[in-house]
Design an enzyme around this catalytic site. Structure first.
Site, PDB file in Angstrom:
ATOM      1  CE  LYS A 129      10.725  19.747  -5.882  1.00  0.00           C
ATOM      2  NZ  LYS A 129      12.049  20.240  -6.277  1.00  0.00           N
ATOM      3  CE1 TYR A 177       4.223 -10.400  13.331  1.00  0.00           C
ATOM      4  CE2 TYR A 177       2.653 -10.971  15.053  1.00  0.00           C
ATOM      5  CZ  TYR A 177       3.880 -11.148  14.440  1.00  0.00           C
ATOM      6  OH  TYR A 177       4.773 -12.068  14.946  1.00  0.00           O
TER       7      TYR A 177
END
Length: 373
Positions: free
Chosen positions: A36, A273
């Site tokens: 699922k 970053y």
């Protein structure tokens, strides 16, 4: 080829090893792999194909749409695909044509399935194959399923529909809370009593299942004929304080991103970053709680923006490690490159590891390695 700023690598060999280990652990009960939520973010079609290649013959798909899509992806009819969460007005006829096993929680659902079967039997004649039913009993979790009071009515209606050639009663099942040993024992007792009632009413119950990942590993007495597992298949333990290795599992997903920039200051601090953010499904609550590995060293996440993470470092770290734009940052994985596991991320942020993998956005490329690819 330009490398994507973020990529989820799915190791099918690790998945296969987990499945093999879990099958051996729960045996002689069968193992159902529950896929699922797109196999908890891992990709239901490639995961299911690899599961079948590893000998799995029971797949849990949750809803009809997902189950039918799996069958249409090429799964043979000898692979059982179970759908059990049905929306009002569900297209049971499509599920019956695709030979989907149908979970049934109420007399109303059974009536809708029988009605769809009757119409198909008239239009398809000898080509019609009656659907297999998994009758669900509510044993206390109250997720869905027939209550003890309604159970005899559901079973009787299913037996009548089977005698009319419209369905095949195949299994009885339930969900248990896995909240305490006492509650699970009570659920088991209620379930076995319900199975006895069903058999007394004429139902040929061939398969019994109630245990999922946690109870399926902890308790042999609740395994019965089949155990349903999701998170453990992806190497994400459901036990507190337990690592994947502790129970013989390997994390299947490793999330990589690129270092997009490095900024140092005159005071000696530095920021890295990394090209992954909340637009990729990463929760903002990661900031101040988890770390990301670059060149084998962990750096704390201090901010989660839409398209990037900010990590805190020092100028000395950057210089000593030679960190530069384009370097690989490992957000979570097996731990082999110094990174945390997704289970650790879940623990540190107050959630489940499989919630984090499930939230990884569709825009994040999945790359499959190992297995049959």
């Amino acid at each position: 080829m330009i490398r994507p700023p973020i990529e989820a690598v799915i190791d099918l060999d690790a998945f296969g090893a987990n499945v093999t280990h879990l099958r051996a652990t729960v045996g002689p009960a069968r193992l159902m792999v529950v896929v699922k939520a797109d196999a908890y973010g891992h990709g239901r079609v490639p995961i299911t194909r690899e599961a079948v290649r590893r000998g799995i013959r029971d797949i849990g798909a949750l809803d009809l749409e997902s189950a039918i899509a799996l069958r249409e992806s090429g799964l043979a009819d000898d692979v059982a695909i179970l759908a059990w969460l049905h929306q009002p007005g569900a297209d049971f006829a499509a599920g019956i044509r695709a030979h989907i096993d149908l979970g049934v929680s109420s007399p109303a659902e059974l009536e809708a399935i029988a009605t769809a079967s009757a119409r198909l039997a008239q239009t398809e004649g000898h080509a019609f194959v009656a659907p297999r039913l998994h009758l669900k009993l509510d044993t206390g979790l109250h997720r869905n399923g027939a209550t003890a009071e309604v159970w005899p009515q559901l079973v009787t209606a299913a037996v009548d529909a089977e005698r009319a050639g419209l369905v095949r009663v195949h299994a009885a099942w339930t969900h248990i809370a896995e909240a305490s040993e006492e509650e699970d024992t009570l659920a088991l007792e209620r379930f076995l009593a319900g199975v006895a009632v069903a058999r007394e009413l004429g139902a040929d119950i061939r398969l019994r299942h109630l245990a999922a990942s946690s109870a399926g590993l902890r308790r042999a007495d609740v395994r019965l004929d089949l155990v349903r597992m999701g998170g453990h298949c992806w190497g994400i333990p459901s036990f507190d304080g337990v690592t994947p290795a502790d129970i013989g599992l390997v994390p299947v997903m490793t999330l990589h991103a690129q270092v997009l920039g490095v900024r140092t200051t005159e005071t000696g601090s530095a920021s890295l970053y990394v090209g992954a953010g909340y637009g990729d499904g990463l929760p903002r609550r990661l900031a101040g709680r988890v770390a990301v590995a670059v060149r084998g060293v962990r750096f704390a996440v201090v901010a989660v923006e839409r398209d990037h993470l900010e990590l805190t470092a020092s100028k000395d770290d950057v210089r000593a490690l030679g960190i530069a734009t384009g370097d690989d940052a490992v957000l979570f994985g097996t731990g082999a490159e110094g990174e945390q596991t997704v289970r650790q991320w879940g623990d540190l942020t107050g959630t489940l590891g499989d919630e984090i993998t499930t939230r990884i956005a569709a825009r994040v490329p999945r790359r499959y390695i190992g297995g049959s690819v």
